[in-house]
Design an enzyme around this catalytic site. Sequence first.
Site, PDB file in Angstrom:
ATOM      1  N   SER A  10     -22.543  38.303 -17.467  1.00 24.12           N
ATOM      2  CA  SER A  10     -21.142  38.195 -17.864  1.00 24.12           C
ATOM      3  C   SER A  10     -20.547  39.559 -18.218  1.00 24.12           C
ATOM      4  O   SER A  10     -20.470  40.442 -17.379  1.00 24.12           O
ATOM      5  CB  SER A  10     -21.032  37.215 -19.034  1.00 24.12           C
ATOM      6  OG  SER A  10     -19.696  36.926 -19.349  1.00 24.12           O
ATOM      7  N   ASP A  47     -13.852  39.823 -16.803  1.00 23.45           N
ATOM      8  CA  ASP A  47     -15.171  40.375 -17.086  1.00 23.45           C
ATOM      9  C   ASP A  47     -16.035  40.226 -15.837  1.00 23.45           C
ATOM     10  O   ASP A  47     -15.567  39.775 -14.787  1.00 23.45           O
ATOM     11  CB  ASP A  47     -15.803  39.709 -18.308  1.00 23.45           C
ATOM     12  CG  ASP A  47     -16.096  38.232 -18.093  1.00 23.45           C
ATOM     13  OD1 ASP A  47     -15.418  37.613 -17.260  1.00 23.45           O
ATOM     14  OD2 ASP A  47     -17.003  37.697 -18.758  1.00 23.45           O
ATOM     15  N   ASP A  88     -18.376  38.267 -14.683  1.00 22.73           N
ATOM     16  CA  ASP A  88     -18.540  37.006 -13.948  1.00 22.73           C
ATOM     17  C   ASP A  88     -17.267  36.173 -13.929  1.00 22.73           C
ATOM     18  O   ASP A  88     -17.269  35.043 -13.471  1.00 22.73           O
ATOM     19  CB  ASP A  88     -19.705  36.195 -14.512  1.00 22.73           C
ATOM     20  CG  ASP A  88     -19.420  35.591 -15.886  1.00 22.73           C
ATOM     21  OD1 ASP A  88     -18.572  36.147 -16.610  1.00 22.73           O
ATOM     22  OD2 ASP A  88     -20.044  34.580 -16.238  1.00 22.73           O
ATOM     23  N   ASP A  96     -15.456  34.611 -16.130  1.00 18.75           N
ATOM     24  CA  ASP A  96     -15.230  33.385 -16.902  1.00 18.75           C
ATOM     25  C   ASP A  96     -14.261  33.626 -18.053  1.00 18.75           C
ATOM     26  O   ASP A  96     -13.939  32.708 -18.802  1.00 18.75           O
ATOM     27  CB  ASP A  96     -16.541  32.776 -17.406  1.00 18.75           C
ATOM     28  CG  ASP A  96     -17.299  33.670 -18.374  1.00 18.75           C
ATOM     29  OD1 ASP A  96     -16.861  34.814 -18.633  1.00 18.75           O
ATOM     30  OD2 ASP A  96     -18.358  33.228 -18.877  1.00 18.75           O
TER      31      ASP A  96
END
EC number: 5.4.2.10
Length: 448
Positions: A107, A246, A248, A250
Site C-alpha cells: 500500500s 497511494d 495500491d 485504496d
Amino acid sequence: MVRRYFGTDGIRGVAGRPPMTAEFAFKVGVAAAEVLAQHGRADRSGAPTLLLGRDTRRSGQMLAFALAAGLTSRGAHVRDLGVLPTPGVSFLCRELQADAGVVISASHNPFDDNGIKFFNREGEKLPDALEAEIEALLARTHELGEVTGAEIGEASTFTTNGSHPYRDFLLSHGPDLSGLKVALDCAHGAAYRLAPEVFRALGADVRTLHAEPDGLNINTRCGSTHPAALQRFVAAENLDLGVTFDGDADRALLVDRRGRLVTGDHMLAICALHRGERAVVSTVMGNLGLEHFLRSHGVAFHRAPVGDRYVHAMLRAEGLTLGGEQSGHLLFLDKAPTGDGILSALQTLAAVRASGKPLEAWFDAITMYPQTLLNVRVAPETKAKVAEHTHVVAALELAKARLNGEGRVNLRPSGTEPLVRVMVEGRDPVVIEQVARDLASVVERAAF
C-alpha cells in the site's frame, strides 16, 4: 492466539527479509489453499479459485509467483490479474464469483516493503478467524499429504475482450468532469494507467504526475503520503484540482485550486452532506473540526480504532454506509466492500459538482483543528507495549493536562510498520507542536 504475522492490513515486511520471502509466500499459499478449501464455496472438485493482483514493486512478481505456486500445489486455482489497484481485486471477487482474492502490496509503505492481503468472496477483508487459521497452519504445512496429478491446481491469466469490468464499474459511479483541469499523482503505483483512463473518459483534462513505475519508485516522494509536489503543481499550473493516490490506490486525497490539501476528513464531510447521511464513522484520528462540522449539520459521529477493518466493522454494526480515515481511505459500503481511492475521489467530486460550489469553498467551510502527527521508530517487539510504560503513561497524562480540555492526544502503535504514532490536536499550533515533541521524546526513550 497471539498473531505473529497478520496485522490490521494483512502481512507486511521488508521484501527478501523474513517473513516476507519467497519461501514464506509459498507457505502462505499452501496454508491459504487448505483453509479456503474447508471454508469457501468451492467448485465440484473441492478446489477454491483465487484472484491474484499486485502493485508495481519489483518484489511483487517474486512474491506473487511463490504464492501462486503454494496455492496451486494444494489444488487451488489461480487467476492472475497482474498490476491492479487493491479495490479492483476486491471488486472482481464478486464480479467473477471467485472464492477469494489476494493482493501483493504494501500500500502506502516505502518501496522496500511488501505484503500479502486476502479478501473473501464478497470482496471484504478476510475475517480475523480465517487469518488466524492460516497463520496456525503455517508451522504445520510439512504435515500435509501429497497433491499430485490432476489434483494440482491451474494458474491462468485474466483477460478481457474489450473494456475491463472494474473500469466500467468506476465509470458508472463517476460524474461528468467536462471542463475540469485535473492533475493526478499516481504514486508510480497500481493506478498509474487506470486512473488517467477513467478521469479522461469522464471528460476531465488530465495531467499526470508520477505515472512511470520502474519497480523501484513506488511512493518515493510522491503519492498520498507525499502530496507536496502535487500541491505545488496544481497551484503553479492554475488547475482546478488534483488527486493523489497511494501505491495500491485504496486511498486518495484531493488538492484544491490554491494548492491546499483536502484530507479524508474533508472528503468525508462533503460526501456525508451530499448523501444525506444520518451518521458516519471516522477513527480516533479524525479531526475535531470534522466532528464539530458534522454535528452542526445534524450528522452523528462515531469513532472506531484506526484501520479500515475497524471502520468497516462499526459501519456494519451501526447499519451505516459511509466512513473513513483522515488518510483518504474512505468506505462507501453501498457501492463497494472495501476502500477505493479512485471511487472515493469520484464520489467526492460528484458531491462537489452537485453542490454548485468549488472545492476550495468546501475547504473554507470545514474548519479543521491544527493537528501534529509524529512517527517514532521503535523496536518491533516493543511496539505494542510502549503505551503501558510508566514514563509514557505519566507523559500522556501531562500532555492532556497541557491542552486544558481544548484538544486531544492519541498514542498508538502502527498496524503496518515498526512505529508508534503520536498525534496531538488543539487550537494553538505552537502548543500542540511542543506537546507532541515532548511526548514523542518520552516514547522514544521508553521503546528501546
